[in-house]
Design an enzyme around this catalytic site. Structure first.
Site, PDB file in Angstrom:
ATOM      1  N   GLU A 112       0.861  -1.190   0.000  1.00  0.00           N
ATOM      2  CA  GLU A 112       0.000   0.000   0.000  1.00  0.00           C
ATOM      3  C   GLU A 112       0.891   1.232   0.000  1.00  0.00           C
ATOM      4  OE1 GLU A 112      -1.220   2.017   3.023  1.00  0.00           O
ATOM      5  OE2 GLU A 112       0.704   1.496   3.884  1.00  0.00           O
ATOM      6  N   GLY A 116       1.628  -8.303   7.200  1.00  0.00           N
ATOM      7  CA  GLY A 116       1.226  -9.147   6.079  1.00  0.00           C
ATOM      8  C   GLY A 116       2.215  -9.059   4.931  1.00  0.00           C
ATOM      9  N   ASN A 138      11.632  -5.770  18.668  1.00  0.00           N
ATOM     10  CA  ASN A 138      11.261  -4.391  19.006  1.00  0.00           C
ATOM     11  C   ASN A 138      11.347  -4.116  20.490  1.00  0.00           C
ATOM     12  OD1 ASN A 138      10.880  -3.009  16.693  1.00  0.00           O
ATOM     13  ND2 ASN A 138       8.702  -3.411  16.513  1.00  0.00           N
ATOM     14  N   GLU A 198      31.626 -14.042   4.109  1.00  0.00           N
ATOM     15  CA  GLU A 198      32.460 -14.361   5.259  1.00  0.00           C
ATOM     16  C   GLU A 198      31.618 -14.481   6.533  1.00  0.00           C
ATOM     17  OE1 GLU A 198      36.527 -12.352   6.705  1.00  0.00           O
ATOM     18  OE2 GLU A 198      36.030 -12.007   4.618  1.00  0.00           O
TER      19      GLU A 198
END
Length: 449
Positions: A71, A144, A206, A254
């Site tokens: 969106e 989503g 978070n 690496e």
């Protein structure tokens, strides 16, 4: 050149992208319109940043990046923001209707309409590269688009660019701060689908970042801007060795070689130090030993889990700024003796070090203080299985009642996918458990060889 293409997916991916590119531009002296003042280029002569920026004929530097959302509102902020001239309009791809926190919409119905446009744009970026090294994919687990579209794109990237490495930066749903009820569903479905396509995934929780902002930066109510700028510093540390010339540089491949002992066990834990506010920085002398030590404090980790309860398989320390190998070796030696760090017995040495002389840059007027040296530790520890266990438990609570499942099935998914994904994660937890078991206990089985 060893170019990297960054793909920012969904609201979380795009907003972290904003923070990262803002920081990269500051670090390389690139202005918001993509030009680099000539005085910078005379003395520097450092063109390593072309791994992340391509240069046009007019001397403009364009990020090798794609922003995708199903969106438009979030990407519109990039289109109208400070850095609108930095990006080519075709790099900012948006759909018309969002995925509505529904993995199935991101992966099947809405996602498949836009995926070819995105791949086409990535192909154009890849064609500009002389030696494409791989992809950095930024997304959240809970949304989503972040869950569904990412897994779709990763599958397609594996087909188109088989041997190129794909690193993920995934935002893990915070235990307390939830933005959607169905986050556990989305997370487990996306993890299951991307597991075989991703080479290395750095998870960022978070809630852990919230706590760091509150505790270390004295921000009472951290905004996403605060969180993202902190995440930006971490991403910058991980990618610094690709963008600057240093003493001990670390390549994308690496990381995998040193951090991923088995293909499925590819979720390193990131820890960054020092996170310190401007007021405090005046009074503290942050030595190499101090910041190295801080990396082993669970409080500075990007995911809530307790490494003291797990075992380390590998550990990668990326220093930047005023750091010399002698100090690093001393600091690590101290940690090996003092700290109760348990390595799995089949991986005794376990420390890889990278040093970059470019000191950390901070966003002017931001929360973080400008420091002389910083370190980012990437460690592969069995403790991260705790994070999976938490998600799996939440998934089970909802799935036992088949809550919300009809939204997914209505978008063309089969219910069997839920069970399949859940089994895969149960296997992943088991893998972590087995990796931590000492190899000496298995002597009984070796007799037939």
């Amino acid at each position: 050149m060893r170019e990297c293409i960054s793909v920012h997916i969904g609201q979380a991916g795009v907003q972290i992208g904003n923070a990262c590119w803002e920081l990269y531009c500051l670090e390389h002296g690139i202005q918001p319109d993509g030009h680099m003042p000539s005085d910078k280029t005379v003395g520097g002569g450092d063109d390593s940043f072309s791994t992340f920026f391509s240069e046009t004929g007019a001397g403009k530097h364009v990020p090798r990046a794609v922003f995708v959302d199903l969106e438009p509102t979030v990407v519109d902020e990039v289109r109208t923001g400070t850095y609108r001239q930095l990006f080519h309009p075709e790099q900012l791809i948006t759909g018309k209707e969002d995925a509505a926190n529904n993995y199935a919409r991101g992966h099947y119905t809405i996602g498949k309409e836009i995926v070819d446009v995105v791949l086409d744009r990535i192909r154009k970026l890849a064609d500009q590269c002389t030696g494409l090294q791989g992809f950095l994919v930024f997304h959240s687990f809970g949304g989503g688009t972040g869950s569904g579209f990412t897994s779709l794109l990763m599958e397609r990237l594996s087909v188109d660019y088989g041997k190129k490495s794909k690193l993920e930066f995934s935002i893990y749903p915070a235990p307390q701060v939830s933005t959607a009820v169905v986050e556990p569903y989305n997370s487990i479905l996306t993890t299951h689908t991307t597991l075989e396509h991703s080479d290395c995934a750095f998870m960022v929780d978070n809630e852990a970042i919230y706590d760091i902002c509150r505790r270390n930066l004295d921000i009472e109510r951290p905004t996403y801007m605060n969180l993202n700028r902190l995440i930006g510093q971490i991403v910058s540390s991980i990618t610094a060795s690709l963008r600057f010339d240093g003493a001990l540089n670390v390549d994308l491949t690496e990381f995998q070689t040193n951090l991923v002992p088995y293909p499925r066990i590819h979720f390193p834990l990131a820890t960054y130090a020092p996170v310190i506010s401007v007021e405090k920085a005046y009074h503290e002398q942050l030595t190499v030993a101090e910041i190295t030590n801080a990396c082993f404090e669970p409080a500075n980790q990007m995911v809530k889990c307790d490494p003291r309860r797990g075992k380390y398989m590998a550990c990668c320390m990326l220093y930047r700024g005023d750091v010399v190998p002698k100090d690093v070796n001393a600091a690590i030696a101290t940690i090996k003796t003092k700290r109760s760090i348990q390595f799995v017995d089949w991986c005794p040495t376990g420390f890889k070090v990278g040093i970059n002389y470019q000191p950390p840059t901070v966003v002017p007027g931001g929360d973080l203080a400008k420091v002389q040296r910083a370190v980012c530790m990437l460690s592969n520890t069995t403790a991260i299985a705790e994070a999976w266990a938490r998600l799996d438990h939440k998934f089970d609570l909802m799935y036992a009642k088949r809550a919300f499942v009809h939204w997914y099935v209505g978008e063309g998914m089969e219910e069997g996918e839920f069970a399949e994904a859940r089994e895969d994660l149960a296997a992943l937890e088991k893998d972590y458990e087995e990796v931590g078991i000492d190899s000496t206990t298995e002597l009984g089985e070796d007799e037939e060889y």
